[in-house]
Design an enzyme around this catalytic site. Structure first.
Site, mmCIF file in Angstrom:
data_model
loop_
_atom_site.group_PDB
_atom_site.id
_atom_site.type_symbol
_atom_site.label_atom_id
_atom_site.label_comp_id
_atom_site.label_asym_id
_atom_site.label_seq_id
_atom_site.Cartn_x
_atom_site.Cartn_y
_atom_site.Cartn_z
ATOM 1 N N LYS A 21 -0.881 -83.743 45.030
ATOM 2 C CA LYS A 21 -2.054 -84.269 44.302
ATOM 3 C C LYS A 21 -2.705 -83.173 43.457
ATOM 4 O O LYS A 21 -3.036 -83.390 42.287
ATOM 5 C CB LYS A 21 -3.046 -84.838 45.328
ATOM 6 C CG LYS A 21 -4.192 -85.607 44.756
ATOM 7 C CD LYS A 21 -4.755 -86.578 45.762
ATOM 8 C CE LYS A 21 -5.581 -85.919 46.851
ATOM 9 N NZ LYS A 21 -6.921 -85.505 46.383
ATOM 10 N N ARG A 26 -3.503 -81.206 37.763
ATOM 11 C CA ARG A 26 -3.460 -80.054 36.853
ATOM 12 C C ARG A 26 -2.383 -80.215 35.777
ATOM 13 O O ARG A 26 -2.556 -79.754 34.660
ATOM 14 C CB ARG A 26 -3.257 -78.772 37.671
ATOM 15 C CG ARG A 26 -4.529 -78.379 38.468
ATOM 16 C CD ARG A 26 -4.178 -77.449 39.619
ATOM 17 N NE ARG A 26 -5.330 -76.888 40.313
ATOM 18 C CZ ARG A 26 -6.007 -77.474 41.297
ATOM 19 N NH1 ARG A 26 -5.678 -78.714 41.695
ATOM 20 N NH2 ARG A 26 -7.018 -76.864 41.891
ATOM 21 N N GLY A 92 -12.880 -86.208 43.867
ATOM 22 C CA GLY A 92 -13.695 -85.008 43.661
ATOM 23 C C GLY A 92 -12.950 -83.974 42.835
ATOM 24 O O GLY A 92 -13.547 -83.253 42.029
ATOM 25 N N ARG A 120 -21.419 -86.765 46.329
ATOM 26 C CA ARG A 120 -20.874 -85.409 46.557
ATOM 27 C C ARG A 120 -21.501 -84.382 45.607
ATOM 28 O O ARG A 120 -21.718 -84.658 44.434
ATOM 29 C CB ARG A 120 -19.342 -85.438 46.419
ATOM 30 C CG ARG A 120 -18.724 -86.337 47.491
ATOM 31 C CD ARG A 120 -17.234 -86.352 47.425
ATOM 32 N NE ARG A 120 -16.646 -85.074 47.791
ATOM 33 C CZ ARG A 120 -15.349 -84.804 47.710
ATOM 34 N NH1 ARG A 120 -14.517 -85.715 47.257
ATOM 35 N NH2 ARG A 120 -14.886 -83.630 48.068
ATOM 36 N N ASP A 312 -8.641 -79.882 54.593
ATOM 37 C CA ASP A 312 -8.114 -81.242 54.397
ATOM 38 C C ASP A 312 -7.352 -81.771 55.617
ATOM 39 O O ASP A 312 -7.304 -82.980 55.842
ATOM 40 C CB ASP A 312 -7.138 -81.278 53.205
ATOM 41 C CG ASP A 312 -7.844 -81.246 51.862
ATOM 42 O OD1 ASP A 312 -9.071 -81.449 51.828
ATOM 43 O OD2 ASP A 312 -7.154 -81.035 50.848
ATOM 44 N N LYS A 339 -16.802 -83.896 52.118
ATOM 45 C CA LYS A 339 -15.548 -84.400 51.539
ATOM 46 C C LYS A 339 -15.744 -85.883 51.156
ATOM 47 O O LYS A 339 -16.881 -86.324 51.018
ATOM 48 C CB LYS A 339 -14.398 -84.188 52.537
ATOM 49 C CG LYS A 339 -14.094 -82.698 52.786
ATOM 50 C CD LYS A 339 -13.488 -82.052 51.553
ATOM 51 C CE LYS A 339 -13.127 -80.593 51.804
ATOM 52 N NZ LYS A 339 -12.471 -79.980 50.651
#
Ligand code: S3P
Length: 426
Positions: A21, A26, A92, A120, A312, A339
């Protein structure tokens, strides 16, 4: 959506996770900034990445599927602001990286998200990006979304910035903004976080140097435009953690997860599980490493947040701790609170529903295991807009005595086929 999961008598097979992910977001962003055609093989099919993809299109990049490959063409003259709000959905990473990325797109941008993302904090990216010359406005002290970003014409200020909490998202936002600065942007991190942005910008022809300093790192980037590149996205190691715990906790399991991104900052969960007594190996594979995990008997351990910088994998390790004998303490994992949901409380709720006991002590999470997943109780769990909590609860149901999960559709944020892949192992 409520999904009811039954226990599996046996788990065998080789599975693949979606494209990583972090790398997927990116590739789209770097390719959209470049002038000309890039290709992406193995892009994640999760909704988070598709939010980034739609935003790149809204900003003027051409993004299209050509067979199995995604082709991105960044316009020669650069991207332009969208006439509509940029919807980051549940992601996020999209919002925080985009905030820095937009430093290359003069004009006004409005970034929005779902209920989870709207709660967030964005202050962690707003602060350095303001220093670089952007104007960012969100709600309240923590700068929660919607986020309005005004980007003046001309070059940004190159800054030297020490990231206050270990965060690859903050580091990446500053580095991406540094692309449009004249001079050298320098980022210090006291604990090494995932290096994807540095690695990938280097692949795209940007001058980026990084140097390890103790447990941390200094990254120096010279502002310039990335060049087009052909990207191969390896499998997502964070998703493989669910299968590692699934196999380790189950009494009759042998599971392999193929071709994962091998970055050290992403694989700390493997050492934690090995220390707990899990039978897990990493082996070289065509595009990275593959993970092999088998039935194991686990003991409680102390886990430092330094082992898992992005935390995570902590919720699924909490399920492992619930099945272990003895006590597991996750030290300094307060970041879990901000998160996709409050994963500190969510992990306590989940392991308590399984019959283990758990408590929060300051920023530590403590779990008293029941000694075996066979002793888990059938449970019901509500996963508020949080894909990793859904997958952690699924693991607990399959290795234990079943369970039902409310909000299971959120799994699509990162792994739309998760339930099918788990079913393929039965
Ligand atoms: C990510 C960084 C991590 C991680 C997130 C993806 C990234 O967040 O939790 O899932 O791609 O840069 P933090 O930067 O908040 O640690």
């Amino acid at each position: 959506m409520i999904v009811t999961i039954s226990p599996a008598p046996r788990l065998r097979g080789v599975v693949s996770t979606p494209g990583d992910k972090s790398i997927s977001h990116r590739t789209l962003m770097i390719a959209a900034l470049a002038s000309g055609e890039s290709t992406i093989h193995g892009l994640s099919n999760g909704e988070d990445v598709s939010a980034t993809r739609k935003i790149m299109t809204a900003l003027g990049a051409l993004v299209e599927d050509r067979g199995d490959v995604v082709v991105v063409v960044g316009p020669d003259g650069g991207l332009h602001p969208s006439t509509t709000r940029l919807d980051c959905g549940n992601s996020g990473t999209t919002m925080r990286l985009l905030a820095g990325f937009l430093a290359s797109v003069p004009g006004t941008h409005v970034l929005v998200g779902d209920d989870s993302l709207s709660a967030r904090p964005m202050d962690r990216v707003a602060e350095p990006l303001r220093e670089m010359g952007l104007f960012l406005r969100g709600h309240g002290e923590r700068c929660t979304p919607p986020l309005t970003i005004e980007v003046p014409g001309g070059a940004r200020h190159a800054i030297e910035y020490s990231v206050p909490v270990p965060s690859a998202q903050v580091k990446s936002a500053v580095l991406l903004a540094g692309l449009s600065a004249s001079g050298t942007t320098i980022v210090h991190e006291s604990l090494r976080t995932r290096a994807n942005t540095e690695e990938m910008l280097r692949d795209a022809g940007v001058t980026v140097e990084s140097q390890d300093v103790g447990k941390g790192r200094v990254v120096r980037l010279q502002g310039s435009r990335p060049q087009p590149h052909d990207w191969w996205v390896p499998g997502d190691p964070s998703q493989s953690a669910f299968f590692a715990v699934l196999a380790a906790l189950h009494a009759d399991a042998d599971v392999t997860v193929d071709d994962l991104y091998p970055g050290a900052e992403r694989l700390g969960f493997v050492s934690v599980l090995q220390r707990m007594g899990a039978d897990i190996d990493l082996r070289p594979s065509a595009h990275g490493v593959c993970l092999v995990a088998r039935s194991s008997v686990l003991q409680g351990v102390v886990v430092s947040s330094e082992e898992i910088p992005s935390v995570d994998e902590v919720p699924v390790l909490a399920v492992a701790a619930a099945a272990a004998s003895g006590v597991t303490r996750f030290v300094d994992v307060g970041e879990l609170r901000i998160k996709e949901s409050d994963r500190l409380q969510g992990s306590v709720d989940l392991v308590s529903a399984l019959g283990a006991s758990a408590e929060i002590d300051g920023d530590d999470l403590i779990i008293h295991g029941v000694g075996s997943a066979a002793l888990f109780q059938p449970f019901s769990y509500r996963a508020a807009l949080d894909h990793r909590m859904v997958m952690s609860a699924t693991v607990a149901a399959v290795v234990g005595r079943g369970g039902s999960i409310e909000g299971a559709e959120t799994v699509s944020s990162s792994f739309p086929d998760f339930f099918d892949v788990v079913a393929s192992l039965r």
